[in-house]
Design a protein around this motif. Structure first.
Motif, PDB file in Angstrom:
ATOM      1  N   SER A   1       0.843  -1.209   0.000  1.00 20.15           N
ATOM      2  CA  SER A   1       0.000   0.000   0.000  1.00 20.15           C
ATOM      3  C   SER A   1       0.871   1.250   0.000  1.00 20.15           C
ATOM      4  N   PHE A   2       0.292   2.321  -0.508  1.00 30.47           N
ATOM      5  CA  PHE A   2       1.011   3.607  -0.571  1.00 30.47           C
ATOM      6  C   PHE A   2       0.354   4.592   0.393  1.00 30.47           C
ATOM      7  N   ASN A   3       1.163   5.376   1.075  1.00 28.99           N
ATOM      8  CA  ASN A   3       0.634   6.428   1.951  1.00 28.99           C
ATOM      9  C   ASN A   3       0.309   7.651   1.096  1.00 28.99           C
ATOM     10  N   TRP A   4      -0.928   7.701   0.629  1.00 28.98           N
ATOM     11  CA  TRP A   4      -1.325   8.775  -0.295  1.00 28.98           C
ATOM     12  C   TRP A   4      -1.394  10.125   0.412  1.00 28.98           C
ATOM     13  N   GLU A   5      -1.593  10.125   1.725  1.00 27.78           N
ATOM     14  CA  GLU A   5      -1.663  11.398   2.455  1.00 27.78           C
ATOM     15  C   GLU A   5      -1.063  11.217   3.851  1.00 27.78           C
TER      16      GLU A   5
ATOM     17  N   HIS B   1      -0.236  12.711  -2.266  1.00 31.58           N
ATOM     18  CA  HIS B   1      -0.766  12.385  -3.591  1.00 31.58           C
ATOM     19  C   HIS B   1      -2.224  11.948  -3.568  1.00 31.58           C
ATOM     20  N   GLY B   2      -2.847  12.024  -2.394  1.00 31.12           N
ATOM     21  CA  GLY B   2      -4.260  11.665  -2.299  1.00 31.12           C
ATOM     22  C   GLY B   2      -5.140  12.589  -3.117  1.00 31.12           C
ATOM     23  N   MET B   3      -4.632  13.774  -3.463  1.00 36.44           N
ATOM     24  CA  MET B   3      -5.435  14.717  -4.249  1.00 36.44           C
ATOM     25  C   MET B   3      -5.502  14.324  -5.732  1.00 36.44           C
ATOM     26  N   LEU B   4      -4.661  13.380  -6.154  1.00 38.17           N
ATOM     27  CA  LEU B   4      -4.727  12.924  -7.545  1.00 38.17           C
ATOM     28  C   LEU B   4      -5.817  11.852  -7.667  1.00 38.17           C
ATOM     29  N   SER B   5      -6.070  11.411  -8.891  1.00 39.07           N
ATOM     30  CA  SER B   5      -7.127  10.411  -9.101  1.00 39.07           C
ATOM     31  C   SER B   5      -6.632   8.986  -8.902  1.00 39.07           C
ATOM     32  N   SER B   6      -5.366   8.833  -8.536  1.00 39.38           N
ATOM     33  CA  SER B   6      -4.812   7.488  -8.405  1.00 39.38           C
ATOM     34  C   SER B   6      -5.202   6.858  -7.069  1.00 39.38           C
ATOM     35  N   ASP B   7      -5.106   5.529  -7.001  1.00 41.83           N
ATOM     36  CA  ASP B   7      -5.348   4.804  -5.757  1.00 41.83           C
ATOM     37  C   ASP B   7      -4.468   3.558  -5.759  1.00 41.83           C
ATOM     38  N   ASP B   8      -4.664   2.668  -4.765  1.00 41.83           N
ATOM     39  CA  ASP B   8      -3.767   1.519  -4.646  1.00 41.83           C
ATOM     40  C   ASP B   8      -3.921   0.524  -5.792  1.00 41.83           C
TER      41      ASP B   8
ATOM     42  N   LEU C   1      -1.330   2.826 -20.285  1.00 37.03           N
ATOM     43  CA  LEU C   1      -1.007   2.905 -18.854  1.00 37.03           C
ATOM     44  C   LEU C   1      -2.200   2.444 -18.007  1.00 37.03           C
ATOM     45  N   PHE C   2      -3.395   2.922 -18.337  1.00 31.47           N
ATOM     46  CA  PHE C   2      -4.594   2.542 -17.576  1.00 31.47           C
ATOM     47  C   PHE C   2      -4.983   1.086 -17.870  1.00 31.47           C
ATOM     48  N   ASP C   3      -4.855   0.715 -19.138  1.00 33.05           N
ATOM     49  CA  ASP C   3      -5.230  -0.643 -19.527  1.00 33.05           C
ATOM     50  C   ASP C   3      -4.393  -1.663 -18.758  1.00 33.05           C
ATOM     51  N   GLY C   4      -3.103  -1.374 -18.648  1.00 34.54           N
ATOM     52  CA  GLY C   4      -2.200  -2.299 -17.963  1.00 34.54           C
ATOM     53  C   GLY C   4      -2.547  -2.506 -16.505  1.00 34.54           C
ATOM     54  N   GLN C   5      -3.148  -1.490 -15.901  1.00 33.97           N
ATOM     55  CA  GLN C   5      -3.462  -1.592 -14.469  1.00 33.97           C
ATOM     56  C   GLN C   5      -4.943  -1.870 -14.216  1.00 33.97           C
ATOM     57  N   SER C   6      -5.706  -2.089 -15.295  1.00 31.96           N
ATOM     58  CA  SER C   6      -7.156  -2.111 -15.134  1.00 31.96           C
ATOM     59  C   SER C   6      -7.651  -3.309 -14.327  1.00 31.96           C
ATOM     60  N   GLN C   7      -6.892  -4.402 -14.334  1.00 31.65           N
ATOM     61  CA  GLN C   7      -7.363  -5.562 -13.574  1.00 31.65           C
ATOM     62  C   GLN C   7      -6.896  -5.457 -12.128  1.00 31.65           C
ATOM     63  N   ALA C   8      -7.856  -5.480 -11.203  1.00 30.93           N
ATOM     64  CA  ALA C   8      -7.508  -5.430  -9.778  1.00 30.93           C
ATOM     65  C   ALA C   8      -6.810  -6.725  -9.385  1.00 30.93           C
ATOM     66  N   ILE C   9      -5.781  -6.574  -8.580  1.00 32.07           N
ATOM     67  CA  ILE C   9      -4.982  -7.732  -8.202  1.00 32.07           C
ATOM     68  C   ILE C   9      -5.142  -8.011  -6.711  1.00 32.07           C
ATOM     69  N   GLY C  10      -5.274  -9.288  -6.360  1.00 29.61           N
ATOM     70  CA  GLY C  10      -5.299  -9.714  -4.965  1.00 29.61           C
ATOM     71  C   GLY C  10      -6.393  -9.039  -4.160  1.00 29.61           C
ATOM     72  N   VAL C  11      -6.009  -8.471  -3.022  1.00 33.37           N
ATOM     73  CA  VAL C  11      -7.017  -7.929  -2.105  1.00 33.37           C
ATOM     74  C   VAL C  11      -7.714  -6.697  -2.667  1.00 33.37           C
TER      75      VAL C  11
ATOM     76  N   TYR D   1     -12.018   5.628 -14.470  1.00 32.72           N
ATOM     77  CA  TYR D   1     -11.067   6.677 -14.087  1.00 32.72           C
ATOM     78  C   TYR D   1     -11.241   7.911 -14.968  1.00 32.72           C
ATOM     79  N   TRP D   2     -11.121   9.056 -14.349  1.00 33.32           N
ATOM     80  CA  TRP D   2     -11.127  10.306 -15.092  1.00 33.32           C
ATOM     81  C   TRP D   2     -10.099  11.225 -14.448  1.00 33.32           C
ATOM     82  N   SER D   3      -9.156  11.735 -15.220  1.00 36.13           N
ATOM     83  CA  SER D   3      -8.118  12.601 -14.647  1.00 36.13           C
ATOM     84  C   SER D   3      -8.760  13.809 -13.989  1.00 36.13           C
TER      85      SER D   3
END
Lengths: 241, 357
Positions: A106-110, B34-41, B303-313, B324-326
Motif C-alpha cells: 500500500s502507498f501512503n497517499w496522504e 498524492h491523495g489529491m490525484l485520481s490514483s489509488d492503490d 497505462l490505464f489498460d495495464g493496471q485495469s485488472q484489480a490484483i489480490g485484495v 477513471y477520469w483525470s
C-alpha cells in the motif's frame, strides 16, 4: 538457515477479521491501509451460493518481484526470508505495487492518521478529542500507538512511501509470534521455520497438501494454505442432462 | 547573430499562468500528499507518469535527430542540430519535473545513487536518462561556449538516446504482475514513438520559428522540412501499425487480464493524422499536432489498460479502473511540465544562438 513461513488453515478460519485488526494495532496502520486482509468471493448461483474468505498478507516471496524491481533497494530480503521495507530509502515510485502479483503493498497517499489530528470532539462535552484520548492512552500521534514497532521500522510511516507486512519482524526477533498469529482466535494462522523439520509449519505441510497463491508466477511465496472450510453435504449422485 | 524578435506577450502570459498553477499544485502535493490525484492503490500510475513518458521519449527523439549530422552524415539536419540538442535538454528537464511530481519523496532520491539496485529496470532507466542529460549539456556547452566539433559526444548521445526509450519500455514490459503491459512490445513501441514525437515537435517548432523570417524560403530549410515530412509520415505509419497490433493481440487472447474493453480514440487520432498528411499536404501543421495528441492519448490508454485488472485484495475494493477520469490536479501537472518545456524553448530561441551543429 532460518526461513520463516506461515500456514493458513482455511478449515479453521471463519473470516472474523481479528488478524486484520490486530495487525492494524500492532503496526500503527492508518486508515485505508491493511497489511493483513482477506479476499472475499462468492461462488455458485442463488440460492446455491457460498461465501469464501482467503486471508492475505505479504507472501514474503523467495524470488520477490518487489525486491527485484525496487530501484533503491528500499524493498529488500532479510537473512531469515522476511521481505522488509526501508521507508528512508523509498522514493515513492510505486513500482513494487505494480509488480506485486498479490496486491499487498500500500502507498501512503496522504499524511497518516489525519483523523487523530482533529482538534474538536465528535460530540461536544460527550466524547473526548483525539488528543485527549492519546494523552490518556499514552500514545504518540494516535491513541493506540504501539512504540514496539519502532524497533525495526518507523513507528508510523510518512506520506509518500509504501508499506507492507513484515511478518512482525520486531516481534519475531524477540522470539514472539507475529501478532496476527497471536491474535487469531481459531489458531488458523501458524508461523515457523520452513528449514526446521520439527516446526509446526513443516509438520503441517507434511500432513496436508498445501497450495500457494499464483505459484505459477515463479515467486516462491512463503504463505501456504491448507484444507478448506465446508460444512455442506455432498450427496452422491451422477448429475443429469 | 541577427536581431531576434521578442516573444509574444500573450504567449508568455499563458505559459506563466500554467506555471503558477503548477507551482500551486506542487505546493498542495508536497503539503497534502498524492491523495489529491485520481490514483489509488489499484490504479497507482496515472497522468503524471504518462506525461513523463511522453516528454522523456520526445526528448530522446530530439537527441536522435540532433546527432544525425555527426553520426550518420545527414547534412540536411546540420543547421538544426544545435537547436535540437537544446530542445532535447528542455524537454528532458520538463520530463523530470513531471516525474518529480509523481514521486512521493523526491529528496530521498539520493539513495538512487548510493543504494542502486542493478536488477531494477527503473534504476537503469533513471541512470540512462541521467547520462543522456549529461551528454546533452556537454554537447551544448561544446557547441555554444567552446565552439568545437561535437562528433564524439554525438556518438555517445546517439547511443544513449536509443537505449533510453528501450529501457523506459522495459520498466513496463518487465512488470510481472501486469501482462496487459504487453511485454517486449513496449520497448519497440517506445523507440518508434520517441522518434515520431521528436520529429513531430521538431516539425512544428522549426516551421513556427522560420514562418515569419527571411529564411523561410531557404533551399536548405525547404529541403530539411521535406525530409521531416517523409520521416514523419513513415514513422507515423509504423506507430499506427504497432498500436493497432496491440489491440489485435488483446482481442484474440483469453487470459483474464486481457478481457478489459478497448479505447480506440488515441488510435483513431493517429490514423486521422495520417489522413491529414494525405489531404492537407506535408506542409500543414495539423498532422504533427494530431500525432502528438494521439501519442499522449496512447500513453494514457496503455497505462490505464495495464493496471485495469484489480490484483489480490484490491479486487472489489476500488471502482472499475475504466471509470477513471483525470482530475484538475493531474491536468495541471501535465500542463505545468509542458509549459516549462515551451518556456525553455521560447527563452532558448531568444537568448541563445541555436543555429548550426
Amino acid at each position: 538457515m532460518t526461513r520463516y513461513a506461515m500456514v493458513i488453515d482455511r478449515q479453521k478460519c471463519v473470516g472474523c477479521g481479528g488478524c486484520i485488526l490486530a495487525c492494524k494495532n500492532e503496526n500503527n496502520l492508518p486508515e485505508g491501509i491493511n497489511w493483513s486482509y482477506k479476499i472475499s468471493e462468492t461462488s455458485g448461483t442463488f440460492p446455491n451460493v457460498r461465501f469464501n474468505y482467503t486471508p492475505t498478507l505479504c507472501n514474503h516471496c523467495e524470488d520477490a518481484p518487489c525486491v527485484r524491481g525496487c530501484p533503491t533497494t528500499a524493498m529488500h530480503k532479510l537473512d531469515n526470508g522476511i521481505t522488509m521495507h526501508d521507508p528512508d530509502k523509498c522514493i515513492g515510485c510505486k513500482y513494487c505495487m505494480v509488480n506485486c502479483p498479490y496486491g499487498v503493498i500500500s502507498f501512503n497517499w496522504e499524511t497518516p492518521h489525519k483523523a487523530a489530528e482533529v482538534k474538536a470532539p465528535l460530540l461536544g462535552e460527550a466524547t473526548s478529542t483525539s488528543k485527549e484520548m492519546e494523552e490518556v492512552a499514552g500514545g504518540t500521534g494516535i491513541p493506540y500507538y504501539n512504540s514496539e514497532r519502532e524497533e525495526t521500522l518507523e513507528g508510523i510511516r510518512s506520506k509518500g512511501v509504501v508499506e507492507k507486512c513484515t511478518f512482525c519482524d520486531h516481534r519475531v526477533k524477540n522470539d514472539e509470534l507475529p501478532y496476527c498469529v497471536e491474535a487469531c482466535p481459531a489458531d488458523a494462522r501458524i508461523f515457523g521455520d520452513l528449514d526446521d523439520p520439527n516446526s509446526a509449519v513443516s509438520q503441517l505441510l507434511g500432513k496436508y497438501e498445501p497450495y500457494r497463491l499464483k505459484v505459477e508466477s515463479g515467486t516462491n511465496p512463503h504463505v501456504f494454505y491448507i484444507r478448506d472450510f465446508n460444512p455442506a453435504e455432498n450427496n452422491l449422485k451422477k448429475g443429469g442432462i | 547573430m541577427a536581431e531576434k524578435k521578442d516573444p509574444n506577450p500573450i504567449w508568455l502570459a499563458t505559459l506563466g499562468l500554467f506555471i503558477i498553477a503548477g507551482l500551486y499544485t506542487t505546493f498542495r502535493i508536497v503539503t497534502e500528499g498524492h491523495g489529491m490525484l485520481s490514483s489509488d492503490d489499484q490504479l497507482v500510475w496515472t497522468m503524471p507518469i504518462a506525461t513523463y513518458v511522453f516528454l522523456a521519449l520526445m526528448s530522446s527523439g530530439f537527441t536522435q535527430m540532433a546527432c544525425f549530422p555527426d553520426v550518420f552524415g545527414l547534412h540536411e539536419f546540420k543547421h538544426l542540430a544545435r537547436r535540437f540538442s537544446f530542445l532535447a535538454l528542455s524537454t528532458l528537464l520538463a520530463a523530470f519535473l513531471a516525474l518529480s511530481l509523481e514521486l512521493g519523496s523526491v529528496f530521498k532520491m539520493v539513495y538512487f545513487v548510493f543504494s542502486p539496485n542493478l536488477s531494477s529496470p527503473i534504476w537503469w532507466m533513471g541512470a540512462i536518462y541521467s547520462v543522456e542529460l549529461v551528454f546533452l549539456i556537454g554537447k551544448l556547452v561544446k557547441a555554444q561556449i567552446l565552439v568545437g566539433e561535437t562528433n564524439f559526444i554525438s556518438i555517445l548521445a546517439s547511443g544513449v538516446s536509443i537505449l533510453a526509450p528501450l529501457m523506459l519500455g522495459a520498466v513496463f514490459s518487465m512488470v510481472e504482475a501486469r501482462p496487459v503491459f504487453f511485454g517486449l512490445f513496449m520497448p519497440v513501441f517506445f523507440l518508434v514513438v520517441s522518434f515520431l514525437c521528436g520529429i513531430a515537435m521538431a516539425n512544428l517548432h522549426t516551421r513556427m520559428i522560420y514562418s515569419s523570417s527571411e529564411r523561410s524560403h531557404d533551399d536548405d530549410l525547404v529541403e530539411t522540412l521535406d525530409e521531416f515530412a517523409k520521416a514523419f509520415e513513415f514513422t507515423l505509419g509504423i506507430a499506427v501499425i504497432l498500436y493497432a497490433m496491440r489491440f489485435v493481440f488483446k482481442s484474440t487472447t483469453f487470459l483474464e487480464a486481457f478481457t478489459g474493453g478497448f479505447n480506440l480514440i488515441p488510435l483513431v487520432i493517429l490514423v486521422l493524422s495520417f489522413v491529414c498528411i494525405k489531404t492537407l499536404g506535408p506542409n500543414s501543421l495539423i498532422p504533427a499536432m494530431l500525432a502528438l495528441v494521439g501519442v499522449f492519448g496512447c500513453h494514457l490508454e496503455w497505462l490505464f489498460d495495464g493496471q485495469s485488472q484489480a490484483i489480490g485484495v484490491y479486487q472489489g475494493l476500488f471502482v472499475d479502473a475504466s471509470a477513471y477520469w483525470s482530475n484538475i490536479w493531474e491536468w495541471l501537472i501535465a500542463l505545468f511540465a509542458i509549459s516549462v518545456m515551451l518556456l525553455l524553448f521560447t527563452l532558448g530561441e531568444k537568448l541563445l544562438d541555436l543555429e548550426g551543429t
